[in-house]
Design an enzyme around this catalytic site. Structure first.
Site, PDB file in Angstrom:
ATOM      1  N   GLY A 171      62.222 -32.700  12.000  1.00 26.31           N
ATOM      2  CA  GLY A 171      62.120 -32.225  13.148  1.00 26.31           C
ATOM      3  C   GLY A 171      63.346 -33.390  13.982  1.00 26.31           C
ATOM      4  O   GLY A 171      63.558 -33.014  15.308  1.00 26.31           O
ATOM      5  N   GLY A 172      64.155 -33.909  12.640  1.00 23.53           N
ATOM      6  CA  GLY A 172      65.886 -35.167  13.503  1.00 23.53           C
ATOM      7  C   GLY A 172      66.196 -33.433  14.008  1.00 23.53           C
ATOM      8  O   GLY A 172      67.382 -34.199  14.767  1.00 23.53           O
ATOM      9  N   GLU A 188      60.013 -24.780  11.520  1.00 23.83           N
ATOM     10  CA  GLU A 188      60.199 -24.776  10.513  1.00 23.83           C
ATOM     11  C   GLU A 188      58.764 -25.083   9.670  1.00 23.83           C
ATOM     12  O   GLU A 188      58.418 -24.578   8.716  1.00 23.83           O
ATOM     13  CB  GLU A 188      60.820 -26.466   9.976  1.00 23.83           C
ATOM     14  N   SER A 247      71.032 -31.116   7.111  1.00 21.18           N
ATOM     15  CA  SER A 247      72.714 -31.160   6.447  1.00 21.18           C
ATOM     16  C   SER A 247      72.377 -30.509   4.650  1.00 21.18           C
ATOM     17  O   SER A 247      73.361 -30.345   4.714  1.00 21.18           O
ATOM     18  CB  SER A 247      73.099 -33.229   6.459  1.00 21.18           C
ATOM     19  N   ALA A 261      64.078 -32.777   4.441  1.00 22.66           N
ATOM     20  CA  ALA A 261      63.140 -34.284   5.488  1.00 22.66           C
ATOM     21  C   ALA A 261      63.501 -35.522   6.063  1.00 22.66           C
ATOM     22  O   ALA A 261      64.654 -35.521   5.675  1.00 22.66           O
ATOM     23  CB  ALA A 261      61.264 -34.655   4.267  1.00 22.66           C
TER      24      ALA A 261
END
Length: 232
Positions: free
Chosen positions: A100-101, A108, A31, A88
């Site tokens: 990695g959410g 990345e 986001s 992050a």
């Protein structure tokens, strides 16, 4: 605009302002990174930035870059990345990360590790004393190996679960066509050792520990109606 949204915009704007003409830029995912891409696009459109190229870390960042008129390239087509900007899920006092959410951590890490400068943009809720205390560790695995890898992760002290999709039946599938195991560790005190141990498991493509890569963290903070951005 509410204070939290305002803060995210300010952090994204502060990060985008560090990009200069002629740079190759790594575009993160998530986001706050999406807002950064928007501000970067504004600078390209108004002529403030010229001759930049961007390497996206996900399908999401690629689509956004195209939407905002940012020229794209790939890792294989560049000999350098001047700056990478990404979010992050957790940041420890040594600036190590869990990412990695959004299930994009493999690409990345490729981009962020290549960058001359890697800047992380977060809000203060992402700052932790030790990694793994508030967020599960994502591990990208080959589909045919997820059970075998899960058992190996248990031997390392983790509790893995297959990440399931929200708007489709079945598991989340990464941009590389793989699955994601989210692993609960009570506390990760030796992230460098754990990163290597997990990546040595056959069937693992990459995990979400980013150790020793971050050069600067831009932290957005809200105090009542006051919004600020600090560096560490």
């Amino acid at each position: 605009m509410d204070p939290v949204t305002h803060m995210k915009h300010e952090v994204a704007k502060a990060a985008a302002s560090r990009v200069q003409s002629g740079m190759v830029v790594g575009l993160g995912s998530g986001s706050t990174a999406a807002l950064m891409i928007q501000y970067l696009g504004d600078r390209v459109r108004n002529g403030e930035l010229t001759n930049i190229q961007a390497v996206p870390t996900s399908f999401q960042s690629s689509v956004l870059a195209n939407e905002y008129g940012i020229p794209l390239t790939t890792l294989n087509e560049v000999d350098r990345i001047d700056i990478a900007i990404d979010g992050a899920d957790e940041v420890d006092p040594q600036r190590n990360l869990i990412k990695g959410g959004g299930a994009c951590h493999t690409r990345e890490k490729l981009v962020d590790a290549r960058a001359e400068q890697f800047i992380v943009v977060v809000d203060s809720s992402k700052l932790v004393e030790a990694l793994g205390t508030t967020f599960l560790l994502p591990v990208e695995v080959l589909p045919e190996a997820y059970i075998q890898v899960g058992k190996a992760l248990e031997k390392l002290g983790g509790k893995p679960e297959l990440r399931m999709a929200v708007k489709k039946a079945g598991p989340v599938v990464t941009d590389q066509g793989n699955l994601v195991l989210d692993v609960k560790f009570d506390r990760i005190d030796q992230p460098a050792e754990l990163e290597k141990a997990i990546n040595n498991i056959p069937g693992v493509l990459e995990n979400g520990l980013f150790v020793g890569l971050t050069d600067l963290v831009l932290v957005g903070e809200v105090d009542g109606d006051r919004v600020s951005v600090r560096e560490f």
